[in-house]
Design a protein around this motif. Structure first.
Motif, short mmCIF file in Angstrom:
data_model
loop_
_atom_site.label_atom_id
_atom_site.label_comp_id
_atom_site.label_asym_id
_atom_site.label_seq_id
_atom_site.Cartn_x
_atom_site.Cartn_y
_atom_site.Cartn_z
N THR A 66 -6.93 1.76 -1.17
CA THR A 66 -6.16 1.03 -0.18
C THR A 66 -7.08 0.12 0.62
O THR A 66 -8.28 0.37 0.76
N CYS A 103 -1.64 5.46 -4.96
CA CYS A 103 -3.00 5.14 -4.54
C CYS A 103 -3.90 6.37 -4.69
O CYS A 103 -3.43 7.50 -4.61
N THR A 129 0.81 -1.22 0.00
CA THR A 129 0.00 0.00 0.00
C THR A 129 0.84 1.26 0.00
O THR A 129 0.44 2.29 -0.55
N SER A 143 1.50 6.54 0.77
CA SER A 143 0.51 5.88 -0.09
C SER A 143 0.09 6.77 -1.26
O SER A 143 -0.13 6.27 -2.36
#
Length: 387
Positions: free
Chosen positions: A302, A328, A280, A323
């Protein structure tokens, strides 16, 4: 309700059409809508949060967060893990329909994602005991490996989800059943099979049946959780010695067909993919493998950022910075293992400060918000919050 320009409103009206697979690309509409949002509203579109309560009203924190543009989506649960009770968001079908409608009603011109984990089998928030139809596990479907049976199960899941007011199902699981004793996957019969072709085919049938009823899906848990011997809910999970490239095959096959609406990351650590960070938080994994090697340019969500593998090892500022820079787009705060009613406001403030300090570029925020808007424009026509 928070304000947004009439231009953004009309653009969303112009591009929303029924179905998640037939809409044309709308880069101009996305860019113009982005220009109509404040930085805080852009960040808010990247947050999907859980909350407590069977109902919401004007005084509810989650309602205020939605109305203020601090969240782009919500997730409902049937149990409150932090409190150790079965009282959370789901009591019976009528109550769930009323709750999801109320939540959507607090959104502005951009509808919210209303998500649930309704895989079937052990991971099933809309349970038979609450008055919903019975479901079957992925493993039982994979053992049959029968298209008609899997499509029937997928159609039933999608109908249950859509009929309850959800527009996103965080399913199907495409982890390979490498380790049948894996506490988070194999032991719960969440995987279709240890055979990548069987997994990809059954996942395709499930996704297509959801799309037929206008429900978005998220395949999970990238790059593969099925070989793990520990559970990322509980803490650090290392798959360095157990993971193989074969676990990428379902993602490659489904991405090649253009089917995933979202891909959910796992919090697993694999030193061979990234010696420093779990998936992640790993640019090498999310951007390097999922986006660059597998060619996926859709929404990456995530797994819950309050799970032990992240929450116990990284502070909120560091996990958000890593992240986001990893690639993401949506950050899920289930608010279930630990609970923070003000998590949305805190996260928006932290990400804004990271942009202001130059640790995250605003272009990176625009990239993720643009992916979210593109998916909403394509798939959320007819939402009660859509103007």
């Amino acid at each position: 309700m928070f304000n947004r320009s009439l231009t953004g409103l009309l653009l969303i009206l112009a591009v929303c059409i029924a179905g998640c697979t037939s809409a044309p690309d709308t880069p101009d509409a996305v860019n113009r809508t982005l220009d109509s949002l404040t930085l805080e509203e852009k960040i808010g579109q990247m947050l999907l949060v859980g909350f407590r309560g069977y109902t919401v009203d004007d005084d509810s924190q989650i309602a205020r967060d939605i109305a203020a543009g601090r969240v782009g989506g919500v997730i409902l649960f049937d149990r409150d893990v932090a409190l150790g009770t079965s009282e959370r968001n789901i009591r019976d079908p009528a109550q769930v329909r009323a709750l999801t409608a109320s939540l959507q009603g607090y959104a502005g011109e951009i509808p919210i994602f209303v998500a649930v984990d309704q895989e079937g089998g052990a991971v099933c928030r809309l349970k038979e005991s609450y008055g919903f139809p019975a479901t079957v596990s992925a493993r039982s479907l994979g053992d049959l490996n029968d298209e008609a049976a899997t499509r029937e199960a997928g159609r039933a899941l999608a109908a249950m989800v859509a009929g309850s007011g959800f527009n996103v199902n965080f399913a199907p699981v495409v982890d390979l059943d490498v380790n049948p004793a894996s506490p988070a996957i194999g032991r719960l019969n969440r995987s279709f099979s240890d055979n990548a072709t069987v997994v990809a085919e059954n996942a395709r049938w499930i996704i297509e049946e959801h799309h037929n009823l206008g429900v978005m899906t998220a395949i999970k848990h990238f790059p593969g959780h099925g070989s793990a011997v520990t559970d990322t809910h509980a803490g650090f999970t290392d798959v360095t010695r157990t993971w193989s490239e074969e676990e990428l095959r379902p993602y490659r096959d489904l991405i090649g067909l253009g089917l995933p609406d979202m891909v959910m990351t796992a919090h697993v650590y694999n030193a061979n993919l990234d010696p420093d960070y779990p998936a992640t938080l790993s640019e090498a994994t999310v951007t390097g493998i999922l986006r660059d090697r597998l060619g996926y340019d859709g929404v990456v969500v995530t797994d819950a950022m309050d799970m032990g593998a992240i929450h116990d090892n990284y502070d909120l500022r560091e996990s958000l910075r890593l992240s986001i820079n990893a690639g993401c787009d949506i950050f899920l705060f289930a608010n279930n293992l630990v609970y923070d009613e003000e998590i949305a406001e805190k996260a928006v403030g932290i990400v804004k400060s990271l942009v202001e300090s130059g640790e995250i570029s605003e272009e990176r925020i625009d990239e993720s918000c643009g992916r979210v808007l593109r998916l909403k424009m394509r798939c959320l026509a007819g939402s009660p919050a859509a103007p």
